[in-house]
Scaffold this motif. Structure first.
Motif, PDB file in Angstrom:
ATOM      1  N   THR A 106      -6.595   5.948   8.989  1.00  0.00           N
ATOM      2  CA  THR A 106      -5.933   4.934   9.818  1.00  0.00           C
ATOM      3  C   THR A 106      -5.982   5.273  11.305  1.00  0.00           C
ATOM      4  OG1 THR A 106      -3.836   6.078   9.399  1.00  0.00           O
ATOM      5  CG2 THR A 106      -4.376   4.199   7.980  1.00  0.00           C
ATOM      6  N   HIS A 107      -6.753   6.297  11.668  1.00  0.00           N
ATOM      7  CA  HIS A 107      -6.816   6.726  13.067  1.00  0.00           C
ATOM      8  C   HIS A 107      -7.407   5.636  13.950  1.00  0.00           C
ATOM      9  CE1 HIS A 107      -7.266   9.622  16.393  1.00  0.00           C
ATOM     10  NE2 HIS A 107      -8.426   9.022  16.630  1.00  0.00           N
ATOM     11  N   VAL A 108      -6.773   5.398  15.082  1.00  0.00           N
ATOM     12  CA  VAL A 108      -7.262   4.438  16.071  1.00  0.00           C
ATOM     13  C   VAL A 108      -7.600   5.210  17.340  1.00  0.00           C
ATOM     14  CG1 VAL A 108      -6.751   2.396  17.451  1.00  0.00           C
ATOM     15  CG2 VAL A 108      -5.847   2.587  15.113  1.00  0.00           C
ATOM     16  N   ALA A 109      -8.877   5.248  17.700  1.00  0.00           N
ATOM     17  CA  ALA A 109      -9.322   6.025  18.849  1.00  0.00           C
ATOM     18  C   ALA A 109      -8.888   5.375  20.155  1.00  0.00           C
ATOM     19  CB  ALA A 109     -10.840   6.174  18.824  1.00  0.00           C
ATOM     20  N   GLU A 173       1.016  11.381  25.394  1.00  0.00           N
ATOM     21  CA  GLU A 173       1.840  10.183  25.590  1.00  0.00           C
ATOM     22  C   GLU A 173       2.020   9.407  24.282  1.00  0.00           C
ATOM     23  OE1 GLU A 173      -0.798  10.988  27.417  1.00  0.00           O
ATOM     24  OE2 GLU A 173       0.055  11.447  29.398  1.00  0.00           O
ATOM     25  N   GLN A 174       0.963   9.301  23.493  1.00  0.00           N
ATOM     26  CA  GLN A 174       1.049   8.572  22.229  1.00  0.00           C
ATOM     27  C   GLN A 174       2.022   9.261  21.271  1.00  0.00           C
ATOM     28  OE1 GLN A 174      -2.755   7.697  20.333  1.00  0.00           O
ATOM     29  NE2 GLN A 174      -1.846   7.938  18.307  1.00  0.00           N
ATOM     30  N   GLY A 204      -2.770  10.264  14.983  1.00  0.00           N
ATOM     31  CA  GLY A 204      -3.420  10.420  16.286  1.00  0.00           C
ATOM     32  C   GLY A 204      -4.090  11.765  16.488  1.00  0.00           C
ATOM     33  N   ILE A 205      -3.885  12.693  15.534  1.00  0.00           N
ATOM     34  CA  ILE A 205      -4.446  14.033  15.672  1.00  0.00           C
ATOM     35  C   ILE A 205      -5.968  14.006  15.520  1.00  0.00           C
ATOM     36  CG2 ILE A 205      -4.477  16.364  14.707  1.00  0.00           C
ATOM     37  CD1 ILE A 205      -1.855  15.689  16.010  1.00  0.00           C
ATOM     38  N   VAL A 206      -6.644  14.784  16.376  1.00  0.00           N
ATOM     39  CA  VAL A 206      -8.098  14.948  16.307  1.00  0.00           C
ATOM     40  C   VAL A 206      -8.393  16.448  16.223  1.00  0.00           C
ATOM     41  CG1 VAL A 206     -10.299  14.603  17.486  1.00  0.00           C
ATOM     42  CG2 VAL A 206      -8.522  12.861  17.646  1.00  0.00           C
TER      43      VAL A 206
END
Length: 229
Positions: A106-109, A173-174, A204-206
């Motif tokens: 579900t990650h959104v870049a 920030e996210q 949001g983790i990469v």
């Protein structure tokens, strides 16, 4: 669930303060680049992720009151992490994700440059390593998770340079926004929405290699690590 489990392992790496352990680490681990890797990590950032995982688990059980302390701690520690060394600004498209840890489904870049904070790490070896080296890496990661850094350095002598260090990066920030939303929902006794907000932070983790992070200039205003003597 595999993504969260991997992150849970990573966030345990600096559960104990580095302190005097860093000096012991330097001699044995320098050739494996771990001194540089740990300099990139933010202990406050790692503890933020641990707080988020803890709060989400409690919220998933419907316990809003019990989740509030962890959320407050997560917010304070993330603010501290935002001032530490190791952070840098980059567009997500410029990152080089580690194939060993793909992003969440579900990650959104992000499409614009953001501030990234290293919040976890893990030593990974190739599949072609000898069994004793694979076993050593597994042992070292367990020792790191427990804060036994000198012991992990000793264990890694068996592996040599045949390993890479993977860092988990969180967009500052996210992540802060997700924690704030989760806190509001938790205080309103809405555990489902609060948990969903924290899941957005986790999504949001990469994961990237430490070699890539080493090439990135620090974010303006970030505290610089002390020069080595």
């Amino acid at each position: 669930m595999r993504f969260i489990a991997s992150l849970a392992v990573m966030t345990g790496l600096l559960a104990a303060p580095l302190g005097a352990q860093a000096a012991s680490l330097h001699t044995d681990w320098e050739k494996f680049k771990a001194v540089r890797a740990f300099n990139h990590l933010s202990s406050d950032g790692q503890r933020t992720m641990a707080d988020i995982l803890n709060a989400k688990q409690v919220l998933d059980a419907g316990q809003t009151d019990a989740a509030i302390p962890a959320l407050y701690d997560a917010g304070k520690r993330l603010s501290a992490a935002g001032k530490a060394n190791g952070q840098f600004i980059a567009a997500e498209s410029s990152l080089q994700p580690a194939p060993q840890h793909p992003v969440a489904p579900t990650h959104v870049a992000s499409s614009t440059p953001v501030t990234w904070i290293p919040v976890g790490g893990e030593v990974i070896g190739s599949e072609t390593l000898a069994p004793e080296k694979k076993a050593a890496i597994a042992t070292a990661n367990t020792q790191l998770k427990s804060g036994n850094i000198p012991q992990a350095a000793q264990t890694m002598q068996v592996v040599g340079a045949d390993a890479v260090f993977i860092l988990a990066l969180a967009p500052l920030e996210q992540t802060q926004g997700a924690i704030n939303r989760a806190t509001v929902f938790t205080e309103a006794r809405n555990p489902k929405e609060a948990s969903a907000a924290l899941q957005q932070a986790l999504d949001g983790i990469v994961f990237v290699s430490d070699d890539f992070v080493a090439t990135m200039p620090p974010a303006p205003g970030a505290k610089q690590p002390a020069a080595k003597k």
